[in-house]
Design a protein around this motif. Structure first.
Motif, PDB file in Angstrom:
ATOM      1  N   PRO A  11     106.398  42.394  37.173  1.00 26.81           N
ATOM      2  CA  PRO A  11     106.612  41.001  36.736  1.00 26.81           C
ATOM      3  C   PRO A  11     105.400  40.111  36.965  1.00 26.81           C
ATOM      4  CG  PRO A  11     108.499  41.804  37.987  1.00 26.81           C
ATOM      5  CD  PRO A  11     107.423  42.818  38.153  1.00 26.81           C
ATOM      6  N   ALA A  52     113.750  38.847  33.292  1.00 23.48           N
ATOM      7  CA  ALA A  52     113.490  37.424  33.497  1.00 23.48           C
ATOM      8  C   ALA A  52     112.007  37.111  33.345  1.00 23.48           C
ATOM      9  CB  ALA A  52     113.985  36.995  34.875  1.00 23.48           C
ATOM     10  N   ALA A  53     111.141  37.988  33.854  1.00 17.78           N
ATOM     11  CA  ALA A  53     109.704  37.768  33.715  1.00 17.78           C
ATOM     12  C   ALA A  53     109.281  37.823  32.253  1.00 17.78           C
ATOM     13  CB  ALA A  53     108.936  38.805  34.531  1.00 17.78           C
ATOM     14  N   LEU A  98     121.614  38.529  39.768  1.00 18.62           N
ATOM     15  CA  LEU A  98     121.863  38.552  41.205  1.00 18.62           C
ATOM     16  C   LEU A  98     123.333  38.798  41.502  1.00 18.62           C
ATOM     17  CD1 LEU A  98     120.713  38.095  44.080  1.00 18.62           C
ATOM     18  CD2 LEU A  98     121.212  35.655  43.776  1.00 18.62           C
ATOM     19  N   VAL A 130     112.164  35.944  41.286  1.00 20.54           N
ATOM     20  CA  VAL A 130     112.340  37.375  41.028  1.00 20.54           C
ATOM     21  C   VAL A 130     111.778  38.222  42.159  1.00 20.54           C
ATOM     22  CG1 VAL A 130     112.341  37.011  38.538  1.00 20.54           C
ATOM     23  CG2 VAL A 130     110.207  37.627  39.675  1.00 20.54           C
ATOM     24  N   ARG A 131     110.880  37.659  42.965  1.00 18.19           N
ATOM     25  CA  ARG A 131     110.343  38.420  44.098  1.00 18.19           C
ATOM     26  C   ARG A 131     111.158  38.241  45.365  1.00 18.19           C
ATOM     27  NH1 ARG A 131     103.830  37.380  43.423  1.00 18.19           N
ATOM     28  NH2 ARG A 131     103.420  39.093  41.968  1.00 18.19           N
ATOM     29  N   THR A 143     116.818  42.883  36.525  1.00 14.40           N
ATOM     30  CA  THR A 143     116.761  41.438  36.259  1.00 14.40           C
ATOM     31  C   THR A 143     115.338  40.908  36.350  1.00 14.40           C
ATOM     32  OG1 THR A 143     118.972  41.222  37.209  1.00 14.40           O
ATOM     33  CG2 THR A 143     117.692  39.205  36.938  1.00 14.40           C
ATOM     34  N   ALA A 144     114.595  41.379  37.342  1.00 12.70           N
ATOM     35  CA  ALA A 144     113.253  40.838  37.576  1.00 12.70           C
ATOM     36  C   ALA A 144     112.368  41.010  36.345  1.00 12.70           C
ATOM     37  CB  ALA A 144     112.629  41.519  38.787  1.00 12.70           C
ATOM     38  N   ILE A 172     109.528  30.936  38.938  1.00 15.13           N
ATOM     39  CA  ILE A 172     110.186  32.125  38.396  1.00 15.13           C
ATOM     40  C   ILE A 172     109.696  33.385  39.100  1.00 15.13           C
ATOM     41  CG2 ILE A 172     110.564  33.501  36.327  1.00 15.13           C
ATOM     42  CD1 ILE A 172     112.004  30.772  36.418  1.00 15.13           C
ATOM     43  N   ILE A 210     118.752  34.965  35.825  1.00 15.46           N
ATOM     44  CA  ILE A 210     118.496  35.422  37.193  1.00 15.46           C
ATOM     45  C   ILE A 210     119.782  35.388  38.018  1.00 15.46           C
ATOM     46  CG2 ILE A 210     117.274  34.823  39.325  1.00 15.46           C
ATOM     47  CD1 ILE A 210     114.966  33.838  37.546  1.00 15.46           C
ATOM     48  N   PHE A 239     117.826  41.690  44.313  1.00 15.69           N
ATOM     49  CA  PHE A 239     118.630  42.113  43.168  1.00 15.69           C
ATOM     50  C   PHE A 239     119.284  43.477  43.380  1.00 15.69           C
ATOM     51  CE2 PHE A 239     115.589  39.107  41.256  1.00 15.69           C
ATOM     52  CZ  PHE A 239     116.490  38.233  40.683  1.00 15.69           C
TER      53      PHE A 239
END
Length: 554
Positions: free
Chosen positions: A81, A331-332, A320, A260-261, A327-328, A256, A316, A265
């Motif tokens: 990401p 979303a990225a 989750l 995600v980091r 997801t990461a 964002i 996100i 998840f």
């Protein structure tokens, strides 16, 4: 940006690209201390992000960068990401930098813009590279200060207010984030400060819920989620065009990459994911509802960012809640497309303002394609981003709201195009400078081409399925409905309420008199309480109460 490329087979024993990616903007920022050098730096704006682009293209080809020793060190690395967002952000910084250099030509007050541009660039690259808690927080602070300075470079009396608001809310968000990062560090075994180690230990932390709450609140504020979203239209509206482009595109994506980091998840957490998704979907619709009342193209785009960042937060949150590790990346990818399109459209606003009606359509047609792509227009990057995100929304209420969001986004983008076409130069034959036109058209092309390239390189789903007739129709009909509604509302445009930019922020600002009065009251009470006689009596009373408590316990 990631995958099998020719040069990716080269493995460096010593990191080269990561130090250059962060070091070149930092070196140019330090060069601002010398006036003779500072005046020449705008010519290097477009070159400074090139090492970051190279690092993204060769992500994984060289080891992590560790600065420091066994007692304290900072670590920089690129995950998938981060490499994706760093790569597209570098593309935006390159063309926006060339735009900014031309925009600065002939301006007497260039110094502040130059310093803030390079500071923001340094922080923007740094947050995508930072792999430890301390480095991420420090570079995020650099990013916030630089971005607030860019807003301050805007023209008009509102620039100072907008800059102060942006910085104040950024510091408030970072206070929540800092508390969350401290709890993350406390729960990490062996004293590791690496983000990956901290997130792996988070599900078993005794402070898990509080940590997640602090992280979501802090990063949600930076992402422009309701109800503290109002800084976006105020800041983007006041900032100069090139600054608004990088802020709406690259700068806001720091929140964002952090979400995600930092969010785990691998563990299903519906108690946090579902409220985040609900708030995000509400913001997605709210941004459109306020955006269609705006008349300035920059403000329409700002509320579009409120809407799009809300939808991203919903993706996100749903990931989750389900505990989906994919997801990461999804979303990225969605964020990468939004970064490209929103940066490009802000540049388009600047170009159209300098273009007369005789030469308008060559500027408007690319803007129409990528703007409608935000709503999911088939064969655009937006359609790919929507397709990558749709599985996370499920098949219930969230999926229905997501479709409504696509319709609403199309409506808002048609409104934006209408306002953009009305915001042209007075001279019908005027042409924008060729450098600005090239930068805008290059970003428009990147907005269409790069999402397709990313889809071919990354495991985002089966591309043939996204091109099936059923998928194309599913992407097309919300766009058609949104466009039809926009045409129907056109005759009612004057009847729409004129909501000031900042909406809730303006309403809160009207409470300023009450807050000031309350502050004066507390100051009076404080002055009275600090008098010697009053303080002595208060101390005596507290002592007596303390003694009584001890006797009662005995």
């Amino acid at each position: 940006m990631i995958g099998s490329v020719t040069l990716a087979a080269i493995v460096f024993e010593v990191p080269v690209l990561l130090p250059l990616a962060l070091g070149v903007p930092l070196l140019l920022l330090l060069a601002c201390a010398f006036p003779a050098l500072r005046r020449r730096l705008p010519g290097l704006f477009a070159l400074a992000p090139v090492p970051a682009l190279a690092a993204a293209l060769l992500a994984g080809a060289e080891p992590d960068l560790v600065l420091g020793n066994a007692y304290f060190s900072l670590t920089f690395a690129l995950d998938a990401p981060g490499a994706m967002l760093l790569g597209v952000a570098a593309v935006l910084w390159i063309f926006a930098g060339a735009y900014a250099a031309r925009w600065l030509r002939g301006r007497p007050d260039r110094d502040g813009f130059i310093v803030c541009w390079l500071m923001t660039l340094t922080g923007s690259v740094g947050v995508f590279l930072a792999a430890d808690l301390i480095g991420f927080y420090f570079l995020l602070a650099v990013l916030s200060v630089g971005a607030s300075g860019l807003v301050l470079q805007g023209e008009g009396p509102d620039a100072f207010r907008a800059s102060a608001l942006y910085l104040g809310l950024a510091l408030l968000a970072e206070a929540f984030l800092l508390a969350g990062l401290l709890l993350l560090a406390l729960a990490t075994p062996d004293g590791s400060l690496l983000i990956a180690d901290a997130v792996a230990a988070l599900p078993g932390s005794p402070w898990r819920d509080l940590t997640l709450l602090l992280l979501v609140v802090g990063l949600g504020m930076k992402a422009g989620l309701l109800p503290l979203h109002f800084w976006m239209p105020i800041a983007y509206g006041a900032a100069p065009i090139p600054a608004a482009a990088v802020m709406s595109g690259a700068v806001v994506k720091a929140s964002i990459i952090a979400l995600v980091r930092f969010l785990p998840f691998d563990a299903a957490l519906p108690s946090f994911g579902l409220p985040l998704a609900a708030l995000g979907l509400l913001g997605a619709l709210y941004g459109v509802a306020i955006g269609i009342t705006q008349t300035q193209p920059k403000l329409v785009l700002a509320y579009s960012s409120v809407s799009q960042m809300g939808f991203l937060a919903a993706v996100i949150g749903m990931g989750l809640a389900a505990g989906d590790p994919g997801t990461a990346l999804a979303a990225a990818f969605y964020a990468a497309h939004h970064l490209l399109v929103k940066g490009a459209l802000f540049l388009a606003v600047g170009v159209v303002m300098l273009t007369g009606r005789r030469h308008l359509w060559p500027m408007l047609l690319p803007a129409a394609v990528i703007a409608l792509g935000l709503g999911g227009l088939p064969l655009t990057g937006g359609a790919l981003a929507k397709y990558a995100a749709k599985d996370f929304m499920g098949s219930g209420l969230a999926a229905t709201v997501a479709v409504v969001s696509s319709i609403a986004t199309t409506l808002l983008m048609v409104h934006f195009l209408r306002r953009l076409a009305a915001d042209t130069a007075v001279d019908p034959g005027a042409r924008a400078p060729s450098v600005l036109v090239v930068c805008w058209l290059a970003m428009a092309l990147a907005s269409v081409a790069l999402p397709w390239a990313l889809c071919l390189l990354l495991p985002l789903g089966a591309l043939p399925e996204a091109l099936s007739p059923a998928a194309l129709w599913a992407a097309l009909w919300p766009v058609l409905i949104g466009a039809a509604i926009a045409v129907g509302l056109d005759s009612l445009g004057r009847a729409l309420p004129q909501i000031p930019a900042g909406d809730l922020g303006v309403a809160l600002g009207r409470l300023g008199g009450l807050v000031a009065a309350a502050g004066r009251g507390f100051e009076t009470i404080d002055t009275f309480a600090r008098r010697w006689a009053v303080a002595s009596i208060a101390l005596l009373v507290v002592s007596l109460l303390f003694g009584y408590a001890l006797m009662a316990q005995g």
